[in-house]
Scaffold this active site. Structure first.
Site, mmCIF file in Angstrom:
data_model
loop_
_atom_site.group_PDB
_atom_site.id
_atom_site.type_symbol
_atom_site.label_atom_id
_atom_site.label_comp_id
_atom_site.label_asym_id
_atom_site.label_seq_id
_atom_site.Cartn_x
_atom_site.Cartn_y
_atom_site.Cartn_z
ATOM 1 N N HIS A 72 0.835 -1.197 0.000
ATOM 2 C CA HIS A 72 0.000 0.000 0.000
ATOM 3 C C HIS A 72 0.875 1.254 0.000
ATOM 4 O O HIS A 72 1.750 1.410 0.842
ATOM 5 C CB HIS A 72 -0.913 -0.014 1.227
ATOM 6 N N HIS A 84 6.592 18.824 -14.405
ATOM 7 C CA HIS A 84 7.381 17.682 -14.888
ATOM 8 C C HIS A 84 8.666 17.484 -14.083
ATOM 9 O O HIS A 84 9.074 16.341 -13.840
ATOM 10 C CB HIS A 84 7.693 17.854 -16.372
ATOM 11 N N TYR A 117 5.674 13.503 -22.557
ATOM 12 C CA TYR A 117 4.888 13.563 -21.319
ATOM 13 C C TYR A 117 3.881 12.425 -21.184
ATOM 14 O O TYR A 117 2.915 12.536 -20.433
ATOM 15 C CB TYR A 117 4.197 14.926 -21.161
ATOM 16 N N SER A 118 4.113 11.332 -21.863
ATOM 17 C CA SER A 118 3.254 10.149 -21.712
ATOM 18 C C SER A 118 3.768 9.338 -20.529
ATOM 19 O O SER A 118 4.375 8.278 -20.686
ATOM 20 C CB SER A 118 3.265 9.317 -22.998
ATOM 21 N N ASN A 119 3.530 9.878 -19.340
ATOM 22 C CA ASN A 119 4.036 9.291 -18.103
ATOM 23 C C ASN A 119 2.943 9.329 -17.043
ATOM 24 O O ASN A 119 2.162 10.279 -16.988
ATOM 25 C CB ASN A 119 5.236 10.091 -17.572
#
Length: 134
Positions: A20, A101, A123-125
């Site tokens: 968790h 970012h 920015y595909s994160n």
């Protein structure tokens, strides 16, 4: 043999070991991985595998409490953002946190692992924070 869609041994092992609050990052091909953070490199060629395909498969096995995005993702609006927004609307990726970012890259230092995709859209994160199933 496993019944779920995830076949990658390293990724399956990592997800199984999450507790968790642990962080798992799915990154584009250019996201730097800090020293000491496990890299699960799935990239084969530009675009393969793409960000959303990896995200879908990870979510087939991972319980997510919340997710973190860089605000630049909304400005660049890569194709994967559409899928992320739909998943968020359906409650599949929990609550959202947005940061710049530079802060997102700093957050990756806390990740259990970074999954490198072949995605070449900037920015595909996404950082996924593990939840619990009970």
């Amino acid at each position: 043999m496993k019944k779920t869609p995830l076949l990658n041994i390293a990724l399956s092992r990592t997800i199984a070991g999450l507790g968790h609050g642990d962080i798992l990052v799915i990154g584009d091909a250019g996201l730097p991985v800090p020293p000491g953070v496990e890299l699960i490199d799935l990239a084969l060629t530009p675009g393969i595998p793409d960000f959303t395909s990896v995200l879908r498969v990870v979510l087939s096995e991972m319980q997510v409490e919340r997710h973190v995005l860089a605000e630049e993702m909304f400005q660049a609006a890569p194709l994967g953002l559409i899928e992320v927004e739909q998943m968020h609307a359906r409650g599949e990726i929990g609550q959202r946190e947005v940061m710049n970012h530079a802060d997102f890259k700093a957050l990756t230092r806390q990740a259990r692992a970074v999954i490198r995709t072949g995605e070449c859209r900037p920015y595909s994160n996404i950082a996924l924070v593990a939840g619990v199933t009970f």
